[in-house]
Structure formats: C-alpha cells, structure tokens
Design an enzyme around this catalytic site. Structure first.
Site, PDB file in Angstrom:
ATOM      1  N   GLU A 247      69.805  25.582   9.283  1.00  0.00           N
ATOM      2  CA  GLU A 247      68.549  26.337  10.265  1.00  0.00           C
ATOM      3  C   GLU A 247      67.563  25.404  10.480  1.00  0.00           C
ATOM      4  O   GLU A 247      66.930  25.348  11.410  1.00  0.00           O
ATOM      5  CB  GLU A 247      68.457  27.817   9.673  1.00  0.00           C
ATOM      6  CG  GLU A 247      67.241  28.586  10.478  1.00  0.00           C
ATOM      7  CD  GLU A 247      66.716  29.639   9.935  1.00  0.00           C
ATOM      8  OE1 GLU A 247      65.719  30.310  10.479  1.00  0.00           O
ATOM      9  OE2 GLU A 247      67.301  30.266   8.813  1.00  0.00           O
TER      10      GLU A 247
ATOM     11  N   ASP B 274      66.299  24.163  14.039  1.00  0.00           N
ATOM     12  CA  ASP B 274      65.007  24.504  14.475  1.00  0.00           C
ATOM     13  C   ASP B 274      64.421  23.290  15.242  1.00  0.00           C
ATOM     14  O   ASP B 274      63.674  23.285  16.213  1.00  0.00           O
ATOM     15  CB  ASP B 274      64.276  25.198  13.368  1.00  0.00           C
ATOM     16  CG  ASP B 274      62.923  25.599  14.152  1.00  0.00           C
ATOM     17  OD1 ASP B 274      62.789  26.262  15.095  1.00  0.00           O
ATOM     18  OD2 ASP B 274      61.978  25.020  13.710  1.00  0.00           O
TER      19      ASP B 274
ATOM     20  N   SER C  89      68.619  32.820  13.448  1.00  0.00           N
ATOM     21  CA  SER C  89      68.870  32.012  12.384  1.00  0.00           C
ATOM     22  C   SER C  89      69.960  31.114  12.297  1.00  0.00           C
ATOM     23  O   SER C  89      70.533  29.896  12.482  1.00  0.00           O
ATOM     24  CB  SER C  89      68.503  32.346  11.293  1.00  0.00           C
ATOM     25  OG  SER C  89      67.332  32.892  11.272  1.00  0.00           O
TER      26      SER C  89
ATOM     27  N   GLU D 135      70.442  28.789  15.199  1.00  0.00           N
ATOM     28  CA  GLU D 135      69.926  27.338  14.889  1.00  0.00           C
ATOM     29  C   GLU D 135      70.692  26.447  13.886  1.00  0.00           C
ATOM     30  O   GLU D 135      70.641  25.386  14.026  1.00  0.00           O
ATOM     31  CB  GLU D 135      68.525  27.579  14.345  1.00  0.00           C
ATOM     32  CG  GLU D 135      67.349  27.941  15.515  1.00  0.00           C
ATOM     33  CD  GLU D 135      66.148  28.407  14.959  1.00  0.00           C
ATOM     34  OE1 GLU D 135      65.306  27.970  15.825  1.00  0.00           O
ATOM     35  OE2 GLU D 135      66.180  28.919  13.784  1.00  0.00           O
TER      36      GLU D 135
END
Length: 226
Positions: free
Chosen positions: A44, A48, A115, A118
C-alpha cells in the site's frame, strides 16, 4: 479465483504471491496466526507513491493552465479515499480480499478498500512495471480529472465550507479530532466538523489535514451546498 481478478485488471501476474499479498488485510493476519503471512501495508505504501507519480504526471501534462497550488488541490480530490474506494468497488475488489471476520462483517470500510486498491497498484508495479499500472489507472483517472477541473471541484473544502457556513448560517466551523488509529506509518485520523454543537460532517484521512478536508466535504454534501 485470482484468475477472475487478473482478467478484470487486464494482466497476468508473473509472481502470484504479489497479488495474494496485496489482497491480505492486516485483520486477516491477526486472526490467522502461525501462517507466516504478511499484510498488504508495505505494498500500500508503494502503491500510494506510484499513484501520486502517475496522477501528478498526468495532471501536469493535461492541464498546463493550472498553477502548482491548483494541481495539488486537483490531485488531492482525484486520489482521495472515497475515490479510490469507488475504483476498488468497480473491480469488485471486496470479493477477493482476505480479511478478518470483523472486517468481513462490516463489508470492509472505504479506508480498507482504498488501501487494498493502492496495494494492487504496488503489486502491479513490482510485477510488470510502471507502464502497466498507467494503462490500468489512467482510463479511470482521466474522466474524473476533467470533471474536477471543469466544475472547479478542487476548491479547498474547508475554505468553501467556512465561507458558506458564515454566509448562510452565521457560524464559523470548528474541527475536533475523534480518533487516531493504527501504526505511525499507516495512521488513520477521524475528524468531525462542528457548527456550534452540531456535528456537520465527519472525515477520515492519513493525516489530520486530510481528515478535516474530508469532514468539510461531507458537511458540504450533507447540506446540499455542492
């Protein structure tokens, strides 16, 4: 089962373990001891950053008339938790996630879905590189970005809510921190925006500022001001 998700993603993973890791929520680890598993939190983190790069590159090239601050504001709206959770729902990601019973019962909140989305981006990048992630992501980002820019939806939510609240109700909003959960590298803040004693909206984010913006946005929507 993963073949169905790969079909939706439009790619076949050379390393299936990456996809499995991206789908493993920390609640599953807590309830499934002794398997030596890891959660998707590191992926994650990577996803991101990849999302930030792809979205920044796209916005810079597509909207040359926007100043730096405006590009920042557009990107903040474009990749916020609510949007990423919507992307996750569009690919039915909830059907593939490994979660603890508590998370399964709630159906996985927006933060869980965002989450995981990502983490999928991180896994795709590690498996096949940036261009593959771009091909998957840009068709989702592009129409939304044009809507945000054309309708000027990137104006700061806190500023807009304060302006309208003062004009329409004669009250200046205030914000209070409700909770701060999770480890320091993956913390989630929950904030409420108040008009007097009334809770006008609630928001979540990875930092207090983002949570306040989300709370202001929720309040604007709830009151029908946007």
């Amino acid at each position: 089962m993963h073949e169905q998700l790969e079909e939706i993603l439009g790619m076949h993973f050379q390393d299936p373990k990456l996809l499995n890791l991206a789908l493993t929520h920390r609640s599953y680890i807590y309830e499934t001891p002794g398997e030596g598993r890891s959660s998707n939190e590191r992926l994650e983190f990577l996803g991101d950053s990849i999302l930030a790069l792809i979205s920044a590159d796209f916005l810079y090239r597509t909207f040359p008339h926007l100043a730096e601050g405006e590009l920042t504001d557009v990107r903040a709206v474009l990749v916020r938790t609510e949007t990423l959770a919507t992307f996750a729902r569009e690919i039915n990601l909830i059907n593939f996630l490994l979660m603890g019973k508590g998370e399964q019962h709630t159906g996985g909140g927006q933060r869980v879905l965002a989450s995981a989305f990502e983490a999928i981006l991180g896994a795709m990048y590690l498996d096949q590189g940036l261009e593959v992630v771009q091909r998957f992501l840009l068709p989702r980002l592009e129409p939304l970005a044009h809507t945000i820019v054309d309708k000027k939806l990137f104006k700061d939510n806190k500023s807009l809510f304060q302006e309208l609240a003062q004009a329409r109700e004669g009250i200046t909003p205030s914000y209070r921190l409700v909770s701060q959960e999770g480890p320091s590298h993956n913390c989630e803040f929950t904030v409420e925006v108040l008009l007097g004693k009334e809770v006008a909206g609630r928001g979540q984010g990875r930092n207090k500022q983002t949570a306040e913006q989300e709370a202001a946005h929720a309040a604007l929507v709830k009151r029908g001001w946007i």
